[in-house]
Design an enzyme around this catalytic site. Structure first.
Site, short mmCIF file in Angstrom:
data_model
loop_
_atom_site.label_atom_id
_atom_site.label_comp_id
_atom_site.label_asym_id
_atom_site.label_seq_id
_atom_site.Cartn_x
_atom_site.Cartn_y
_atom_site.Cartn_z
CB CYS A 194 38.07 -52.27 136.89
SG CYS A 194 38.18 -53.94 136.23
CG ASP A 240 43.26 -59.21 140.08
OD1 ASP A 240 44.12 -58.31 140.01
OD2 ASP A 240 42.93 -59.75 141.14
CG ASP A 299 39.88 -57.56 142.11
OD1 ASP A 299 38.89 -56.97 141.66
OD2 ASP A 299 40.11 -58.76 141.91
CB CYS A 321 34.22 -58.12 137.52
SG CYS A 321 35.75 -58.17 136.56
CD GLU A 329 42.28 -63.10 141.91
OE1 GLU A 329 41.81 -63.09 140.75
OE2 GLU A 329 41.91 -62.32 142.79
CB SER A 357 38.95 -65.04 140.60
OG SER A 357 37.91 -64.16 140.27
#
Length: 565
Positions: free
Chosen positions: A54, A86, A128, A199, A453, A479
């Protein structure tokens, strides 16, 4: 002072005058020149890290941002902050660190900017929590500057179709159900994430990347260019130049972070069937921006905003498809046409949102025949995908995403688990059956701590073919890739004595989306008896970040922010 430079910049207090000679000497020791120190100092907060794709491209992107800052007559000073993946940590105790990291990211950026009296800021974000964390810091500081999202990952290819990491999570359940082999899973995991970038669906990273553009703290369309796209370096340089102009103009976030901008962001989340995590993060950013925003506004805006961007996980397309179709700017133009956004809301560049959307159409035109972003009269669904439920089990609220699902209610026996691991073990052993309402508690902001999550559990259930046959409620999170009749953020959480703590196996639980209600068929006298016998779990002790967070964090219904009230 350079031409056009303001004489009231914070860095002048750091660097000018005889008494500041030692500070100048220290900075000259880093390789800067006296000319560099005469210019505005722009912080470049970089969340680059090697633990995930990411944020992996941010080290290179920072080079181009700094080129833009220098070309515009200012001096960039890069510094690092943290990031937690995550996707990597999901399903482990490490996932507890994720939401906690949001606060650490915001604090670290704030402290560097305050400690070094920086004049402006560009924050490079990817996964995130780096996005809301950096936005929270910018709002607190009220410092000229902006965020730049590193961009989406490209989709992987598996047996002739595009795939993302969510396909891998769901494939785990397929293996457990005998619908996929271990060899096929191995093949999928090797191709699902082909390089740098976050993602690829409208999961939390892309939802929040869109949200910060609609809030105005990131230039419109800057995040839509994928991480490995050849246009990304010029995007970085342009953002660097723009940040210097923000400093020269004295344009601060408080001038455009308004109720209208937050409501615009919420409308964008609903129109794209974005992640439920946006509820937590937008509430948290609003608090730092001193903007009044309540959880029920998400439901209100959802009811009047059609879902028109057909994006995964509930839809068909990935984030790169949205960019090819015209990007976030096209979405804005659609919603403006229907009076569903405030076009006069400001942005960091000085343009209104409507002006920025019109300008972006020249570089990102809408291709003829695209169906990623649909017309308002032909939506994927007539209302937004995320709703807020209340009721006896969630007096402060719970959040559910219904996009892509026709089921609007379920009544079934509670299957109660006091941790994600216990629920995951039951799923793996096929002990969860059609009709069950799975309850995962003590995973809230304080109880986890960190509000993990539940993608591992939900992905496994979907992979087993139970996605449309079971429901799940939790005081933890989901998520952005989760879909189904799943209620998260249930508040008050179990750890503070919320009603979810009193549920027992076999209690009949009802989720009723139309009534916005979540309840249990338990007589009042039995409920009172259970409440009298309930004792809170032992509080975490010590000096760890987890313990401090557990003692200070507030309700998910207010953004799960730290408070000293």
């Amino acid at each position: 002072m350079t031409e056009g430079q303001r004489d009231d910049l914070p860095s002048r207090r750091l660097l000018e005058g005889t008494e500041r000679a030692a500070a100048r000497a220290m900075l000259l020791g880093t390789g800067l020149t006296p000319e560099d120190l005469s210019r505005p100092l722009i912080g470049v907060a970089n969340s680059w890290i090697e633990t995930m794709p990411c944020n992996l491209g941010l080290r290179d992107l920072a080079v181009h941002v700094k080129e833009g800052i220098r070309a515009a007559g200012a001096t960039p000073l890069e510094f690092g902050t943290i990031a937690i993946s995550d996707g990597v940590a999901m399903g482990t105790q490490g996932m507890k660190a994720s939401l906690i990291s949001r606060e650490a990211i915001a604090d670290s950026i704030e402290l560097v900017c305050r400690g070094h009296l920086l004049d402006g800021l560009v924050a490079l974000v990817g996964c995130d929590k780096t996005i809301p964390g950096a936005a929270m810091a910018l709002a607190r500081l009220d410092l000229p500057g902006c965020l730049l999202y590193g961009g989406s990952i490209m989709p992987g290819r598996f047996r002739g179709r595009d795939v993302t990491v969510i396909d891998v999570f769901e494939a785990v359940g397929s293996v457990e159900a005998g619908r996929m082999t271990e060899e096929e899973l191995g093949e999928l995991e090797r191709v699902a994430c082909p390089g740098a970038g976050a993602c690829g669906g409208q999961f939390t990273a892309n939802t929040m990347a869109m949200s910060i553009e609609l809030l105005g703290v990131a230039p419109l369309q800057s995040g839509g260019v994928p991480a490995v796209d050849r246009r990304k370096p010029e995007v970085g340089r342009a953002v660097g130049r723009a940040a210097v102009e923000m400093v020269r103009q004295g344009r601060r976030p408080s001038s455009y972070l308004t109720r209208d901008s937050f409501r615009n962001a919420i409308a964008g989340v609903m129109a794209t069937s974005g992640s439920t995590n946006a509820v937590l993060h937008l509430l948290a950013i609003a608090r730092d921006a001193h903007v009044e925003l309540g959880i029920d506004e998400f439901d209100e805006i959802s009811q009047r905003t059609p879902w028109i961007a057909d994006l995964r996980p509930a839809g068909r397309y990935n984030a790169v498809d949205l960019t090819r179709a015209g990007g976030v700017a096209l979405l804005v133009r659609r919603l403006l046409e229907g009076g569903l956004m405030a076009g006069d809301a400001g942005t960091c560049t000085g343009q209104t949102l409507a002006e920025a959307a019109r300008e972006a159409a020249r570089e990102f035109p809408e291709p003829e025949g695209q169906d990623v972003v649909r017309q308002l009269h032909d939506p994927v669904m007539a209302s937004g995908g995320t709703l807020v439920l209340h009721g006896p089990l969630a007096p402060e609220g719970g959040v559910i995403k219904v996009a892509g699902y026709e089921r609007r209610s379920q009544t079934g026996p509670a299957r109660v688990f006091d941790s994600e691991e216990a629920a995951m073990a039951a799923a793996a052993e096929r002990r969860i059956v059609p009709g069950d309402v799975v309850v995962i508690r003590y995973e809230g902001p304080r109880g986890g701590p960190g509000m993990r999550e539940m993608l591992g559990v939900t992905g496994a259930l979907v992979g087993q073919g139970l996605g449309d046959q079971v429901a799940l409620i939790t005081d933890g999170r989901f998520s952005g890739a989760t879909h189904g009749l799943m209620v998260g953020h249930v508040a008050p959480e179990a750890a503070v004595g919320g009603p979810i703590a009193l549920l027992q196996d076999g209690d009949l639980v009802t989720i009723d989306v139309e009534r916005r209600s979540i309840s249990a068929a338990v007589p009042e006298e039995e409920w009172a008896r259970r409440a009298q016998g309930w004792t809170p779990p032992p509080a975490l002790q010590g000096t760890s970040a987890f313990a401090r967070y557990a003692h200070l964090v507030g309700s998910a219904a207010r953004g799960a922010v730290l408070t000293v009230d």
